[in-house]
Design an enzyme around this catalytic site. Structure first.
Site, mmCIF file in Angstrom:
data_model
loop_
_atom_site.group_PDB
_atom_site.id
_atom_site.type_symbol
_atom_site.label_atom_id
_atom_site.label_comp_id
_atom_site.label_asym_id
_atom_site.label_seq_id
_atom_site.Cartn_x
_atom_site.Cartn_y
_atom_site.Cartn_z
ATOM 1 N N GLU A 174 0.830 -1.200 0.000
ATOM 2 C CA GLU A 174 0.000 0.000 0.000
ATOM 3 C C GLU A 174 0.865 1.251 0.000
ATOM 4 O O GLU A 174 1.931 1.299 0.621
ATOM 5 C CB GLU A 174 -0.933 0.004 1.219
ATOM 6 C CG GLU A 174 -1.991 -1.095 1.154
ATOM 7 C CD GLU A 174 -3.043 -0.986 2.240
ATOM 8 O OE1 GLU A 174 -4.220 -1.267 1.937
ATOM 9 O OE2 GLU A 174 -2.694 -0.618 3.388
ATOM 10 N N CYS B 267 3.525 8.709 0.875
ATOM 11 C CA CYS B 267 4.057 7.773 1.864
ATOM 12 C C CYS B 267 4.345 6.449 1.151
ATOM 13 O O CYS B 267 3.434 5.769 0.692
ATOM 14 C CB CYS B 267 3.039 7.580 2.993
ATOM 15 S SG CYS B 267 3.622 6.484 4.314
ATOM 16 N N CYS C 175 6.603 -6.747 7.448
ATOM 17 C CA CYS C 175 7.615 -6.144 8.317
ATOM 18 C C CYS C 175 8.068 -7.178 9.342
ATOM 19 O O CYS C 175 7.303 -8.063 9.727
ATOM 20 C CB CYS C 175 7.038 -4.918 9.024
ATOM 21 S SG CYS C 175 8.264 -3.898 9.884
ATOM 22 N N CYS D 169 6.117 -4.001 15.916
ATOM 23 C CA CYS D 169 5.755 -2.918 16.831
ATOM 24 C C CYS D 169 4.283 -3.099 17.206
ATOM 25 O O CYS D 169 3.427 -3.240 16.332
ATOM 26 C CB CYS D 169 5.983 -1.563 16.174
ATOM 27 S SG CYS D 169 7.715 -1.252 15.750
ATOM 28 N N CYS E 172 1.331 -0.970 15.681
ATOM 29 C CA CYS E 172 1.329 -0.781 14.234
ATOM 30 C C CYS E 172 0.664 -1.958 13.525
ATOM 31 O O CYS E 172 1.024 -3.120 13.756
ATOM 32 C CB CYS E 172 2.767 -0.612 13.739
ATOM 33 S SG CYS E 172 2.911 -0.388 11.956
ATOM 34 N N GLU F 239 10.529 -1.660 7.281
ATOM 35 C CA GLU F 239 11.629 -0.894 7.872
ATOM 36 C C GLU F 239 12.638 -0.583 6.759
ATOM 37 O O GLU F 239 13.346 -1.474 6.282
ATOM 38 C CB GLU F 239 12.290 -1.708 8.994
ATOM 39 C CG GLU F 239 13.634 -1.200 9.475
ATOM 40 C CD GLU F 239 13.641 0.263 9.888
ATOM 41 O OE1 GLU F 239 14.377 1.044 9.251
ATOM 42 O OE2 GLU F 239 12.928 0.601 10.860
ATOM 43 N N HIS G 234 8.427 6.906 20.252
ATOM 44 C CA HIS G 234 7.189 6.393 20.858
ATOM 45 C C HIS G 234 7.258 6.064 22.348
ATOM 46 O O HIS G 234 6.226 5.743 22.942
ATOM 47 C CB HIS G 234 6.669 5.166 20.107
ATOM 48 C CG HIS G 234 6.548 5.383 18.634
ATOM 49 N ND1 HIS G 234 5.826 6.427 18.093
ATOM 50 C CD2 HIS G 234 7.083 4.704 17.586
ATOM 51 C CE1 HIS G 234 5.908 6.377 16.768
ATOM 52 N NE2 HIS G 234 6.660 5.359 16.435
ATOM 53 N N CYS H 76 -1.509 6.822 9.598
ATOM 54 C CA CYS H 76 -0.229 6.324 10.097
ATOM 55 C C CYS H 76 -0.419 5.070 10.944
ATOM 56 O O CYS H 76 -1.235 5.039 11.864
ATOM 57 C CB CYS H 76 0.432 7.418 10.927
ATOM 58 S SG CYS H 76 2.057 6.987 11.552
#
Length: 412
Positions: free
Chosen positions: A128, A141, A148, A152, A155, A213, A268, A386
């Site tokens: 995406e 973006c 990934c 996290c 996410c 990442e 974060h 996000c």
């Protein structure tokens, strides 16, 4: 005064456009010229009989057509002889990948789902990409991986296992298709009713903040971003390209030294025990190691600040004490802090901090001299905000990939 757009997840006005017949999957039977350096373009030309003394000139012609004019068909390269165009078309491809879907949010945000060839994954893969229009700028973006490895916990992408890295061509293709669809190449037309900047280029900024990442795919990301920032091509300023990392410390200096783009850090949390949970890579490189790497980032100055991304999670990392500790940690680092209201997704275990809490947190950081804008949630109704990006792609098991490859070999 802070303003925000808060859109319901299932807003019936969100617009979805299915893929068109003109889009098609790039075949793996022919190598692509997109994503090659000028030197590699010259070598590719040599394989179809172009004399070496012409490589530089011909490479410059191809570069112009690919990245200035945005063509995706050799037949459109009108200053190249027909016989050479025919040879190029027979040996190579510059076709765009398939657009599986295009969604348009009520706030003008666009999300595309692109399909790329398997390239070792067994099945075709999907990623995406999101376009965010604002007054005076349009931010794209871009994804760097399918899935990934970082898991996290806040996410959505982290819930998808890594399928594979994207190639430099696939990273660049996200930019090229976005510009195609927005009418951002010469002689192209912007879709009627599209929400875009009122003047100038429509894709003005690139953020490597999509799926994956980037620093775990360093070489392909580097190659793509150097082409994107080349002054004779897409010509995006390195000051308008931002790479976001969760903290792959050994590659941070290389990012500044070899790519020269802006840097964003997915921080974060301000304590290792909290960041170990939110951003598990912290167990490998802790906050101190990460911030030491930031202090040594090439070119770091008040004119080239590092952005620290901080997702606001209710009762997790949003106290006044957290804000004060954040200020203490960043002392001496030219920085700005993006406060990101948490964007929920199915199955997430977190809630977004109350708006009053976010504003008080921002005030503490602001009073310490750091810019701390609160990011306006965009595209929530199409899951484009996000931390919400994800595809359904999975890597086939090795025995299944081997069986598929054997079947294909038998056909040929």
């Amino acid at each position: 005064m802070v303003t925000t757009i808060d859109i319901a997840r299932d807003n019936p006005n969100a617009k979805t456009i299915a893929s068109t017949g003109a889009s098609h999957l790039v075949g793996e039977e022919k190598p692509t010229l997109i994503g090659l350096s000028r030197e590699e373009l010259g070598e590719a030309l040599g394989t179809i009989g172009v004399p070496q003394k012409q490589w530089r000139m011909r490479s410059s012609q191809l570069w112009h057509w690919l990245y200035v004019r945005g063509v995706s068909n050799f037949a459109d390269m009108t200053n190249i002889a027909k016989d050479l165009r025919a040879k190029l078309d027979e040996a190579f491809t510059i076709a765009r990948p398939k657009i599986v879907s295009e969604q348009i949010s009520v706030d003008g945000t666009r999300k595309w789902l692109f399909q790329f060839p398997p390239r070792g994954a067994g099945n075709p893969v999907e990623v995406e990409t999101v376009y965010i229009p604002e007054e005076g700028r349009g931010t794209l973006c871009v994804s760097s991986q399918v899935g990934c490895t970082l898991t996290c916990t806040f996410c959505h992408t982290g819930t998808q296992k890594l399928v594979r890295n994207l190639t430099s061509e696939e990273i660049l293709s996200q930019i090229l298709i976005a510009r195609d669809r927005l009418g951002d190449f010469p002689d192209a037309h912007t879709p009627q009713g599209a929400i875009v900047p009122s003047e100038g280029r429509l894709v003005t900024n690139i953020v490597m903040m999509g799926m994956g990442e980037p620093l775990y795919n360093f070489e392909n990301v580097k190659k793509a971003l150097l082409i994107a920032s080349d002054g004779d091509g897409l010509s995006l300023s390195k000051r308008r390209i931002t790479l976001s990392t969760s903290g792959v410390v050994p590659e941070i200096f290389r990012t500044g030294d070899e790519i020269g783009c802006m840097l964003a850090i997915s921080l974060h949390a301000v304590r290792d025990e909290d960041r170990d949970i939110l951003v598990p890579i912290n167990k490998k490189w802790n906050i101190k190691e990460l911030l030491d790497a930031c202090r040594n980032y090439p070119g770091l100055s008040n004119a080239k600040r590092i952005t620290f991304e901080y997702v606001m999670l209710k009762d997790i990392n949003d106290s006044n004490e957290d804000a004060l500790e954040l200020v203490r940690l960043l002392k001496g680092i030219p920085a700005k802090i993006n406060l990101i209201p948490f964007n929920p997704w199915p199955g997430s275990q977190y809630a977004c901090s109350d708006w009053e809490r976010i504003e008080e947190f921002a005030d503490i950081v602001n009073r310490a001299g750091y810019a701390s804008p609160i990011r306006t949630p965009r595209g929530r109704d199409i899951f484009a905000a996000c931390g919400q990006l994800k595809s359904t792609s999975e890597r086939m098991r090795k025995k299944d990939r081997d069986a598929l490859n054997a079947k294909k070999a038998a056909v040929y």
